[in-house]
Design a protein around this motif. Structure first.
Motif, PDB file in Angstrom:
ATOM      1  N   ALA A  11       0.645  -1.285   0.145  1.00  0.00           N
ATOM      2  CA  ALA A  11       0.000  -0.066   0.047  1.00  0.00           C
ATOM      3  C   ALA A  11       0.881   1.348  -0.029  1.00  0.00           C
ATOM      4  CB  ALA A  11      -0.891  -0.129   1.122  1.00  0.00           C
ATOM      5  N   THR A 306      -4.141 -10.556  -0.146  1.00  0.00           N
ATOM      6  CA  THR A 306      -5.550 -10.673  -0.123  1.00  0.00           C
ATOM      7  C   THR A 306      -6.244 -11.566   0.867  1.00  0.00           C
ATOM      8  OG1 THR A 306      -5.427 -10.137  -2.596  1.00  0.00           O
ATOM      9  CG2 THR A 306      -7.820 -10.624  -1.810  1.00  0.00           C
ATOM     10  N   ILE A 327     -14.955   0.988   5.501  1.00  0.00           N
ATOM     11  CA  ILE A 327     -14.629   0.771   3.983  1.00  0.00           C
ATOM     12  C   ILE A 327     -15.058   1.966   3.122  1.00  0.00           C
ATOM     13  CG2 ILE A 327     -15.579  -0.445   1.957  1.00  0.00           C
ATOM     14  CD1 ILE A 327     -15.718  -3.007   3.626  1.00  0.00           C
ATOM     15  N   PHE A 330     -12.681   4.564   3.566  1.00  0.00           N
ATOM     16  CA  PHE A 330     -11.255   4.214   2.772  1.00  0.00           C
ATOM     17  C   PHE A 330     -11.501   4.478   1.096  1.00  0.00           C
ATOM     18  CE2 PHE A 330     -10.086   0.876  -0.373  1.00  0.00           C
ATOM     19  CZ  PHE A 330      -8.771   1.212  -0.437  1.00  0.00           C
ATOM     20  N   LEU A 331     -12.718   4.240   0.884  1.00  0.00           N
ATOM     21  CA  LEU A 331     -12.904   4.500  -0.518  1.00  0.00           C
ATOM     22  C   LEU A 331     -13.072   5.924  -0.747  1.00  0.00           C
ATOM     23  CD1 LEU A 331     -16.111   1.815  -1.077  1.00  0.00           C
ATOM     24  CD2 LEU A 331     -13.539   2.205  -2.044  1.00  0.00           C
ATOM     25  N   ALA A 334      -9.698   7.359  -1.187  1.00  0.00           N
ATOM     26  CA  ALA A 334      -9.147   6.777  -2.230  1.00  0.00           C
ATOM     27  C   ALA A 334      -9.727   7.682  -3.394  1.00  0.00           C
ATOM     28  CB  ALA A 334      -9.455   5.353  -2.358  1.00  0.00           C
ATOM     29  N   VAL A 343      -9.684   3.037  -8.642  1.00  0.00           N
ATOM     30  CA  VAL A 343     -10.109   2.749  -7.292  1.00  0.00           C
ATOM     31  C   VAL A 343     -10.773   1.376  -7.453  1.00  0.00           C
ATOM     32  CG1 VAL A 343     -11.366   3.295  -5.302  1.00  0.00           C
ATOM     33  CG2 VAL A 343     -10.176   5.052  -6.612  1.00  0.00           C
ATOM     34  N   ALA A 347      -9.268  -1.918  -5.641  1.00  0.00           N
ATOM     35  CA  ALA A 347      -9.928  -2.059  -4.286  1.00  0.00           C
ATOM     36  C   ALA A 347     -10.963  -3.277  -4.498  1.00  0.00           C
ATOM     37  CB  ALA A 347     -10.631  -0.944  -3.718  1.00  0.00           C
ATOM     38  N   LEU A 351     -12.074  -6.247  -1.566  1.00  0.00           N
ATOM     39  CA  LEU A 351     -13.059  -5.790  -0.740  1.00  0.00           C
ATOM     40  C   LEU A 351     -14.168  -6.645  -0.906  1.00  0.00           C
ATOM     41  CD1 LEU A 351     -13.235  -1.874  -0.951  1.00  0.00           C
ATOM     42  CD2 LEU A 351     -12.263  -3.149   0.874  1.00  0.00           C
TER      43      LEU A 351
END
Length: 438
Positions: A11, A306, A327, A330-331, A334, A343, A347, A351
């Motif tokens: 990351a 993962t 989540i 985070f999105l 991003a 993205v 992601a 996810l």
């Protein structure tokens, strides 16, 4: 090395490489190759070309350049201006009707073109000066266009939804249907705020532009209805079982080109060349990111990153809605820095097992993810739509445009909350049309 620590390193280096100015696709390939060489040896690179090209060996990917050609042919004509003018003529007697017209035009044009910047440019060039001339606050005029342009990545047919469907192996037809009611919900929230804002500012009394005769209202429709008919035809062919998404996209692209040539006299070979050239550039960019993201996903899986992340989150003793809140944060972050396609491709593979394990519907999650990406389009530091609007109306400061767009960000957050409370907003239509899967 522990896979979770390795994931943190991936990351960090991914963010570092992308912020260095390298293109998203090339950055993903550099990070993937570097970590594979260090932790899996040089022999792991032998599979990279096969994975890169194998990711593109998907019939559904053909729909991406076709839908982009549809949008480019529409964006290259006066369709946006005509759509705006048609709605303005029909809604001129509605209090605050001009801002409603602009948002409606943004919703329809962004659905037809699938491009947020193109929508802002096409509708904003006419809509912003007109709204300012009739007394609308600069913030409302600029913010409504910036927010309205984001709707194209949610309202079908949406290239972003196609990319999500390919990345997660989810039905593209269901994803398109899932975006219908949330898209309409956002349009309604945007219009409600705009009307309230103009009423609160005391400018509602100067918003009417006079009246149009019935003849004037109907004479513009033949230039707009064919494009809307194509969109409806594409959706009908797809959900009526007549053709696949790729086939309907190809027919839709051809029809849009023909209508642009017939109605808007797009006969000049140079103009047609620009449409095809720009469509090819955008398509290659998206497909290259998809291929590179496939290699990136392979690297994450090969190094067990993962699986370790999914397992770690599965052991957390937290409420699933707390997990969904994390989540979303985070999105959101991003989306502030990266384009929606990047993205989603980076992601979504990580996810998806997390949200399915937590009991969330991946179709519903696609809509929530997309709205987060919409927020990123009108939020700093990147906020592409903000800069497009600033280019159209340079005398409106970026601070004013941002101030005008923030209430629409709040509308999007309200939409996400409503989707969490009532997931059927997104899942009901796909289940009714294509049958329940749960």
């Amino acid at each position: 090395m522990d896979p979770l620590v390795l994931g943190a390193l991936v990351a960090f280096f991914t963010i570092f490489v992308l912020f260095s100015g390298v293109s998203v696709a090339l950055g993903l390939l550099i990070v993937s190759a570097g970590f594979l060489i260090v932790f899996d040896g040089m022999r792991s690179l032998e599979l990279m070309p096969e994975i890169l090209f194998g990711k593109l060996d998907n019939f559904a990917l053909l729909s991406i350049p076709m839908f982009i050609i549809m949008g480019a042919s529409i964006a290259s004509t006066r369709a946006g201006a005509d759509l705006y003018e048609a709605l303005e003529r029909w809604l001129t007697r509605v209090p605050g009707g001009l801002v409603v017209s602009n948002l409606g035009a943004c919703a329809l044009f962004s659905a037809m073109s699938g491009s947020s910047p193109a929508t802002c440019a096409a509708i904003g060039k006419m809509g912003i000066p007109e709204m300012r001339k009739r007394g609308y606050p600069d913030a409302v005029a600029a913010g409504s266009i910036a927010a309205g342009g984001t709707l194209g990545i949610l309202i079908p047919p949406s290239v972003t939804m196609i990319v999500y469907g390919i990345a997660t192996e989810t039905s593209i037809g269901r994803l398109f249907l899932a975006g219908v009611f949330p898209g309409l919900l956002l349009v309604g929230l945007f219009m409600a705020w705009s009307l309230y804002s103009t009423w609160r500012s005391g400018d509602a009394t100067v918003l009417s532009s006079g009246s149009y005769t019935w003849r004037e209202k109907f004479e513009i429709l033949p230039r707009v209805l064919p494009f809307l008919g194509i969109i409806l035809g594409v959706l009908y062919a797809m959900y009526g079982g007549i053709a696949t998404p790729s086939e309907t996209a190809a027919v839709g692209a051809l029809m849009c080109l023909l209508i642009a040539m017939i109605i808007y006299k797009l006969w000049n070979p140079r103009d047609l060349w620009v449409v095809l050239r720009d469509s090819t550039k955008e398509s290659v960019m998206i497909l290259f990111i998809i291929a590179a993201a496939g290699v990136f996903s392979y690297m994450l899986s090969s190094l067990f990153i993962t699986q370790a992340i999914a397992e770690w989150i599965g052991t957390l003793d937290v409420n699933r809605w707390v997990l969904m809140g994390a989540i979303n944060v985070f999105l959101l972050i991003a989306g502030f820095f990266l384009p929606p396609v990047a993205v989603i491709l980076m992601a979504a593979p990580i996810l998806l097992p997390i949200i399915t394990t937590a009991g969330f519907d991946p179709i519903w999650f696609a809509v929530v993810l997309t709205i987060n990406m919409e927020i990123g389009l009108i939020s700093p530091p990147v906020g592409l739509n903000l800069y497009v609007i600033n280019g159209i109306a340079p005398d409106i400061s970026l601070k004013t445009i941002l101030k005008g767009s923030l209430p629409f960000v709040a509308c999007m957050i309200i939409a996400i909350i409503l989707l969490c409370l009532f997931p059927g907003i997104a899942t009901w239509l796909p289940d009714v049309v294509m049958g329940a899967t749960r």
